[in-house]
Motif scaffolding. Structure first.
Motif, short mmCIF file in Angstrom:
data_model
loop_
_atom_site.label_atom_id
_atom_site.label_comp_id
_atom_site.label_asym_id
_atom_site.label_seq_id
_atom_site.Cartn_x
_atom_site.Cartn_y
_atom_site.Cartn_z
N GLN A 282 0.83 -1.20 0.00
CA GLN A 282 0.00 0.00 0.00
C GLN A 282 0.86 1.25 0.00
N LYS A 284 3.88 1.52 -1.29
CA LYS A 284 4.45 1.69 -2.63
C LYS A 284 3.39 2.22 -3.60
N ILE A 285 2.16 1.72 -3.43
CA ILE A 285 1.07 2.19 -4.30
C ILE A 285 0.85 3.69 -4.10
N ILE A 287 2.96 5.97 -2.93
CA ILE A 287 4.07 6.76 -3.47
C ILE A 287 4.11 6.67 -4.99
N GLY A 288 3.96 5.44 -5.48
CA GLY A 288 4.06 5.22 -6.93
C GLY A 288 2.98 5.95 -7.69
N SER A 289 1.80 6.08 -7.09
CA SER A 289 0.71 6.72 -7.82
C SER A 289 0.88 8.25 -7.85
N GLY A 290 1.88 8.75 -7.14
CA GLY A 290 2.09 10.20 -7.14
C GLY A 290 2.58 10.73 -8.48
N GLN A 302 -4.76 7.74 -1.35
CA GLN A 302 -4.34 6.51 -0.67
C GLN A 302 -4.09 6.75 0.81
N GLU A 322 2.87 10.70 -2.56
CA GLU A 322 1.61 10.71 -3.29
C GLU A 322 1.21 12.13 -3.71
#
Ligand SMILES: [Zn+2]
Lengths: 419, 600
Positions: A282, A284-285, A287-290, A302, A322
Motif C-alpha cells: 500500500q 508503494k502504491i 508513493i508510486g501513484s504520485g 491513498q 503521493e
C-alpha cells in the motif's frame, strides 16, 4: 547581551534552516495525511496536526533553552545524563505502559513519553565523552570494547521493551567508530554480510556460492599473488560460503513463519498483499501513484483514505510521495542528505573531540532513521517501525531529535571557545 | 591518527550518505515515473465504478391501469482484492448460502478479476438487504448495487409481456451497450420495446476508504453519468378484457385475439395455457422456466402468433369475396347441394338447395364454396389453372393470410397459403388442378393461419377491406404522447363485396350456427369453424366482429381439439364481445360453463 549576540551570531544557519524546513514540511504533511474535513483547521489541537504544532513550538523552546545553556554542561554531565536515561529505560520496563506492542511509554496525563527516543542523544553524549578523554589509547582492546558496551546497554534494554526498530538504531554508531579509527574492513565486512545474506535469500545458495568463487577467481587474477593475500582470499571465500549456507539454514530453521513471510515479501519472492506485504504494498502504491508532479496538496487518496497504515508516523513519507510526486520526494530526500552532509562538515570543523564525535553520532542516528524509514516505504528495507526525523508525528521523537541536533548546534556555536 | 586518513574517512561517510540518497531517488523515479502499475493499483484501491441501473419503463393498459411495474432488489457485488477476513458463518447465514457456496463464489470472482467487481449474489430481497445493510462495514470488499425486477400486479398477459433475462455472451459480443449482468427483454413486448423500456445506464465513480466506506465522488462527480429511466408503455390492451379472456380460456388450449377494427389496436392477446408472469422473474426464473418448458401442454408457446391452425369454415367468405370480385359469383348465383351425398366434398348441414351466397355462408355449405372455388381456378381468365391459382393466392394474401402482419410483437409466424411452386413440387408441374387442391375451398388442406391472422381477418371484414397492422403499444412515454403509426393495408376486394359477406355473417348469428350465442342488443357478424386437423380432434374456431353496423371489436377464438366451433369458440368470443361492448354479462350460466370447463 554580548554573549547572547555571540550565540546567535555563531549559529550555523544551514543546520537550523534545514531543521526548521523539515519540521514545517513534516507538519504540513501530517495535516495532509490525516486530513479530516470536519476538523479542517491545521491549528485544531484535537487533531494530530494541531498537537504536532504544540510539539513544534515546545521543541523550539527546548532548542532555545539548549542554546542558552553553557556548552560545557553537556560534556560535563554526559555520563550522568546517560546514566539517568538508563535508569529511565529500566523503570519503563517495570512500570511503563504498553502501546502497540512495545512496553516503552510513560503515560502522564493525556501524553505519552517514550524514553527510548531520549536515550539516543544520551548515548551519543556518553560515546562522545568517552572518545574525548585525554590520552585515549585506541589500540587497547579495552578502549574498543567500552563504546560498544555504551551502545549495547540502551540497545539491549530497548530490545527488552519489544521495540526492535529503536534498538537497531544503536548499530548506526558503527559510523562513529569508523570515523574514530575503526578499521574500514569492519564497515566493508558489514556491507558484505548484508549483501551475501540478501542475495542468498533472493537468488539461492548455489548462485551466491558460484558468485563468490567467480569473484575470488577475478581477484586472484588481478591482485598481487603473494602468500598472505592468497591465504586471506581463501579464508574470505570459506567465510563467504559458510555465511551463505548459514543464512539458508538460519532462515529455514530459526525464523518463525511470520518472519519468513516478511523476508520473502521484502525480497519479492511472494506477493502476499493481504498479510505481511500489505503495508509495503500500500505504501508503494501511494508513493508510486504520485507520478512526477504528484496529485497535489491534500489530494492524495491513498493516505487520506487510510489505505496506508500509520500514515502520520512511520509512513509519513507516503503522503509526500503521493501528493508531491517524484519532485517533492526528491526534494525531501535531498534535504535530508544536505542536512547529513552539513552535520559532517560542521563536525569536521570542531576543535574538540567531544563535539566532533557527538556530531558524527547525530549524523549516524539521523542517517539510520532516514535510510530505514524511507527505505521501507519504497520497499527497499524491511518494515522496521522507526520515525522519520522531524517529519513523523509524535512529541517524544520530535523533542528527542531536536535535543539531539541542538546540543550539536550549541557545541558548534562555542567551537572557538577554549577547551 | 593522521589528519589525511581522517579526511578520507569523512569523505567515505559523505559518500555513503550520497550513495544511499541517490539509490532512493532512482528507486523513487522508478516507482513514481516509470512503473505506472502503482497508479493503476491506487485507482483500484480507491475508485469504485458503480453502474447506475435505470428503472425499466412501466406498462399501462389502454385505460391507464398499471400492468407491469418494478420492485427493488439488490445485487451483492464483491471486489476480491479488498476482501479481508470476515465472519464467514454470519455472512453466509444472512445470505442463506453455504460456506462452500461462499468459497465457490469468491473463487469464481477472483478468477474473473481481483480488482473488478463481480456479482456475488444476485437479487437479494429488500428484507435480506435490511439485515445485511447494518453489517456491511464489516464485510470489506462487498457492496450492493440496487436493481429492479419486474412485478405483475395481476397474473395476466404472460405471453404478451414476455420476460426479462440476463444478457448472454452472444448479446454482449454483438452490442457494446450490454455488460455482463445486465438485463434484457427476451420475449414479448419486453423484447420488442427493449430499447424504449431499458433506459440508459449511468456510471458513478465513487471513492472508498480502506474500510470500504464510500467517502465521496471521484473528481466531484465530473466523470459521472446519470442513468435515464426507461420510457413507459401505454398499451392498447384492455386489462380487464385480457383478464376476463384468460379466465374463460382456463383449462383450454388455444388462443383469443381481440382487435379494435378501426385502429388495429389489440384489445386482448391470450394464449392458453398461460402462466403467472411473476414466475419468470428474478432468482426463481431459471427453475420455473425449466418446469414450464418441460410441461407437455407447452405453456411457454405463444399460440396467438406462433400457433398455426387450418381456418376451416371461417375461411369460406374468402372464396366468396374473390368470386364476387372477379364476377364469377353474384347474388343471383345458385348452386345445388346434395347434403351428405355431395361430391367431391360432402355437406355437413341440412339446408335448402339450390342456395345463394347468404345461405351458403349462414349454413356453411361446403359444396357451394367448392363450386365457387372451382369456377375461379378453372375459368377466372388469368390464364392457365396455375395462373388462376396464383391470382387466387394474391387475393387471399391481400386479406392478411400467409404473411406477417407487421405487428409490433416479436416472433410472429406467417402461417401458410401454399404457393403454386409448392403444388408443383408436390404434384408435378401441370399435374394439379382445382380438384387436387379442393380442400382450400373450405379452409382445409395446406392452408394454416395464426389466431392473430384470424382476428385480423375479422378486422378486415369489419373495415370492408382494409386493416392496420395489429399492435399492442399505443404510445410511448405518456398516454398523451404521439400515437404510434402502423401501416394500413388495402385488400384486392372492393368494399361493396364485403357488404354481401357481412350480411351472410350476420345471418350466421340470426339463422346459423351462432343463433344460440347472441348478445342482447348487439348484432354480431361472424363465422364458426370446425377445423379438421391431422393431429387429433377438430379445432373449434370462431371469428367475428360486433356491433355489425358499427364495429368496435373484432375477435378470433381458437380452441384446440375441442370440436364444433359453435360449442366452445363461439360462446367465448360472444362473452368477450359482450363484456367489452356492454360492460356486463347477462348470460352467467354460459360464462360459468366456459370458465369451469377443462378441455385438456
Ligand atoms: Zn350444403
Amino acid at each position: 547581551m554580548r554573549e547572547r549576540n555571540n550565540i546567535f551570531g555563531n549559529i550555523d544557519f544551514p543546520l537550523t534552516g534545514l531543521y526548521l524546513l523539515l519540521v514545517v514540511l513534516g507538519w504540513l504533511n501530517i495535516y495532509a495525511a490525516v486530513y479530516n474535513q470536519d476538523y479542517n483547521s491545521i491549528f485544531d489541537i484535537t487533531q494530530s496536526y494541531g498537537k504536532q504544532l504544540i510539539w513544534i513550538i515546545s521543541s523550539l523552546f527546548l532548542g532555545l533553552l539548549i542554546l542558552l545553556t553553557d556548552s560545557r554542561f553537556f560534556s560535563t554531565f554526559a555520563y550522568l545524563i546517560y546514566g539517568f536515561m538508563i535508569v529511565l529505560l529500566l523503570v519503563v520496563l517495570g512500570i511503563g505502559t504498553e502501546i502497540s506492542g512495545s512496553k516503552s511509554w510513560f503515560q502522564i496525563g493525556g501524553f505519552s513519553i517514550q524514553p527510548a527516543e531520549f536515550a539516543k542523544f544520551a548515548t551519543c553524549l556518553a560515546i562522545a565523552k568517552f572518545f574525548s578523554s585525554q590520552h585515549l589509547n585506541l589500540s587497547l582492546t579495552k578502549n574498543k570494547i567500552i563504546p560498544l558496551i555504551l551502545m549495547a546497554i540502551p540497545s539491549g534494554l530497548i530490545l527488552l521493551q519489544n521495540d526492535t526498530g529503536s534498538a537497531l538504531v544503536y548499530g548506526s554508531f558503527i559510523l562513529v567508530l569508523y570515523r574514530m579509527g575503526l578499521s574500514g574492513n569492519f564497515l566493508l565486512a558489514g556491507l558484505l554480510v548484508v549483501f551475501i545474506a540478501i542475495s542468498t535469500l533472493m537468488a539461492g545458495t548455489l548462485f551466491v556460492v558460484f558468485l563468490i568463487l567467480g569473484l575470488a577467481g577475478l581477484l586472484l587474477f588481478f591482485m598481487k599473488r603473494n602468500r598472505k593475500n592468497i591465504m586471506s582470499l581463501i579464508g574470505l571465500v570459506i567465510l563467504g560460503i559458510a555465511l551463505t549456507y548459514s543464512v539458508e539454514v538460519g532462515v529455514e530453521k530459526m525464523l518463525g513463519d511470520h518472519q519468513k513471510a516478511r523476508i520473502n515479501v521484502l525480497l519479492g519472492k511472494t506477493l502476499d498483499l493481504k498479510g505481511a506485504g500489505y503495508n509495503v504494498n500500500q505504501s508503494k502504491i501511494a508513493i508510486g501513484s504520485g507520478g512526477f508532479f504528484g496529485k497535489g496538496y491534500l489530494n492524495g487518496t491513498q493516505t487520506k483514505y487510510n489505505f496506508v497504515p500509520e500514515q502520520s508516523t512511520d509512513f509519513i513519507f507516503c503522503t509526500v510521495g503521493e501528493e508531491w510526486g517524484f519532485l517533492g520526494s526528491t526534494v525531501v530526500v535531498a534535504l535530508f542528505i544536505l542536512l547529513l552532509l552539513r552535520i559532517v562538515i560542521v563536525a569536521e570543523r570542531q576543535r574538540s573531540d567531544f563535539s566532533r564525535v557527538y556530531g558524527y553520532g547525530v549524523a549516524s542516528i539521523l542517517f539510520f532513521h532516514f535510510m530505514i524509514n524511507i527505505g521501507m516505504t519504497i520497499g527497499l528495507v524491511p518494515v522496521i517501525g522507526i520515525p522519520l526525523p522531524f517529519f513523523s508525528y509524535g512529541g517524544s521523537s520530535l523533542w528527542a531529535f531536536t535535543i539531539l541536533l541542538f546540543i550539536f548546534i550549541k557545541q558548534d556555536v562555542n567551537r572557538n571557545a577554549l577547551l | 591518527m593522521a589528519q589525511k586518513s581522517n579526511v578520507s574517512r569523512a569523505q567515505t561517510v559523505i559518500a555513503i550518505f550520497i550513495v544511499i540518497g541517490a539509490i532512493y531517488i532512482i528507486r523513487l523515479f522508478y516507482i513514481q515515473v516509470i512503473d505506472d502499475s502503482y497508479t493503476l493499483s491506487a485507482n483500484n484501491n480507491v475508485l469504485r465504478y458503480v453502474t447506475q441501473y435505470p428503472a425499466r419503463g412501466l406498462v399501462y393498459d389502454r385505460n391507464g391501469k398499471l400492468l407491469v411495474y418494478n420492485e427493488a432488489v439488490y445485487d451483492l457485488m464483491v471486489l476480491p482484492a479488498q476482501v479481508k477476513e470476515i465472519d464467514t458463518a454470519e455472512f453466509c447465514h444472512l445470505l442463506q448460502i453455504s460456506v462452500e457456496g461462499f468459497r465457490e463464489r469468491l473463487n469464481k470472482a477472483k478468477k474473473y478479476s481481483r480488482y473488478k467487481p463481480s456479482l456475488f449474489e444476485k437479487q437479494i430481497s429488500k428484507e435480506t438487504y435490511g439485515y445485511l445493510e447494518e453489517k456491511m462495514y464489516r464485510y470489506k470488499g462487498f457492496f450492493v448495487q440496487p436493481r429492479t425486477l419486474r412485478k405483475y400486479p395481476k397474473a395476466i398477459g404472460a405471453h404478451l409481456f414476455g420476460y426479462v433475462g440476463e444478457v448472454t455472451q452472444g448479446i454482449i459480443d454483438k452490442n457494446p451497450y450490454y455488460k455482463s449482468g445486465d438485463y434484457i427483454g427476451v420475449s414479448g413486448i419486453e423484447k420488442a420495446y427493449e430499447e424504449e423500456l431499458r433506459g440508459i445506464k449511468g456510471l458513478k465513480i465513487k471513492m472508498v476508504d480502506v474500510h470500504n466506506r464510500e467517502v465521496g465522488s471521484f473528481n466531484e462527480g465530473k466523470h459521472d453519468t446519470a442513468s435515464i429511466a426507461g420510457q413507459d408503455l401505454y398499451l392498447s390492451i384492455d386489462g380487464d378484457l385480457q383478464e376476463y379472456g384468460e379466465k374463460l380460456m382456463a383449462g383450454k388450449m388455444g388462443s383469443v385475439v381481440a382487435i379494435e377494427p378501426s385502429t388495429g389496436e389489440i384489445l386482448a392477446f391470450i394464449s392458453s395455457p398461460a402462466y403467472d408472469p411473476n414466475l419468470l422473474v428474478g432468482r426463481v426464473r431459471g427453475k420455473n422456466f425449466k418446469l414450464l418448458s418441460e410441461d407437455s401442454v407447452k405453456p411457454l408457446l405463444n399460440r396467438a402468433m406462433a400457433g398455426t391452425y387450418p381456418p376451416g369454415s371461417t375461411f369460406k367468405m374468402v372464396n366468396d369475396l374473390i368470386g364476387l370480385q372477379e364476377g364469377l359469383l353474384t347474388l343471383d348465383t345458385r348452386y345445388t347441394c346434395q347434403g351428405k351425398g355431395s361430391s367431391p366434398i360432402r355437406c355437413t348441414h341440412d339446408h335448402q338447395s339450390p342456395l345463394d351466397v347468404y345461405v351458403a355462408i349462414n349454413q356453411s355449405c361446403n359444396p357451394f364454396h367448392w363450386q365457387v372455388f372451382k369456377s375461379f381456378i378453372n375459368n377466372s381468365g388469368h390464364g392457365s389453372i396455375r395462373d388462376n391459382y396464383v391470382s387466387w393466392r394474391n387475393h387471399v394474401m391481400s386479406l392478411g393470410f400467409g404473411k406477417k402482419l407487421g405487428t409490433d410483437l416479436q416472433f410472429e409466424l406467417s402461417g401458410n397459403v401454399p404457393s403454386a411452386e409448392t403444388f408443383d413440387k408436390i404434384y408435378g408441374k401441370g399435374h394439379w388442378n382445382s380438384m387436387t387442391i379442393r380442400s382450400l375451398s373450405i379452409g382445409q388442406g395446406e392452408i394454416l393461419v395464426t389466431p392473430l391472422q384470424l382476428a385480423n381477418y375479422a378486422v378486415t371484414m369489419a373495415n370492408r377491406g382494409t386493416y392496420i397492422a395489429p399492435h399492442v403499444v399505443k404510445t410511448i412515454g405518456t398516454s398523451q404522447s404521439e400515437k404510434r403509426v402502423f401501416a394500413t393495408s388495402v385488400s384486392t376486394i372492393d368494399k361493396k363485396h364485403f357488404e354481401i359477406a357481412i350480411e351472410g355473417m350476420r345471418q350466421v348469428a340470426t339463422l346459423g350456427t351462432a343463433r344460440w350465442s347472441q348478445i342482447e342488443g348487439v348484432t354480431m357478424a361472424g363465422k364458426t369453424g370446425t377445423a379438421e386437423n391431422p393431429h387429433g380432434d377438430d379445432h373449434s374456431l370462431y371469428m367475428a366482429f360486433a356491433p355489425a353496423e358499427n364495429p368496435k371489436i373484432a375477435i378470433a377464438v381458437v380452441i384446440e381439439n375441442a370440436g364444433f366451433g359453435s360449442t366452445w369458440a363461439l360462446p367465448i368470443a360472444s362473452l368477450m364481445m359482450e363484456k367489452y361492448i356492454t360492460g356486463t354479462i347477462k348470460r352467467p350460466a354460459v360464462e360459468e360453463k366456459m370458465m369451469t370447463s377443462k378441455l385438456y
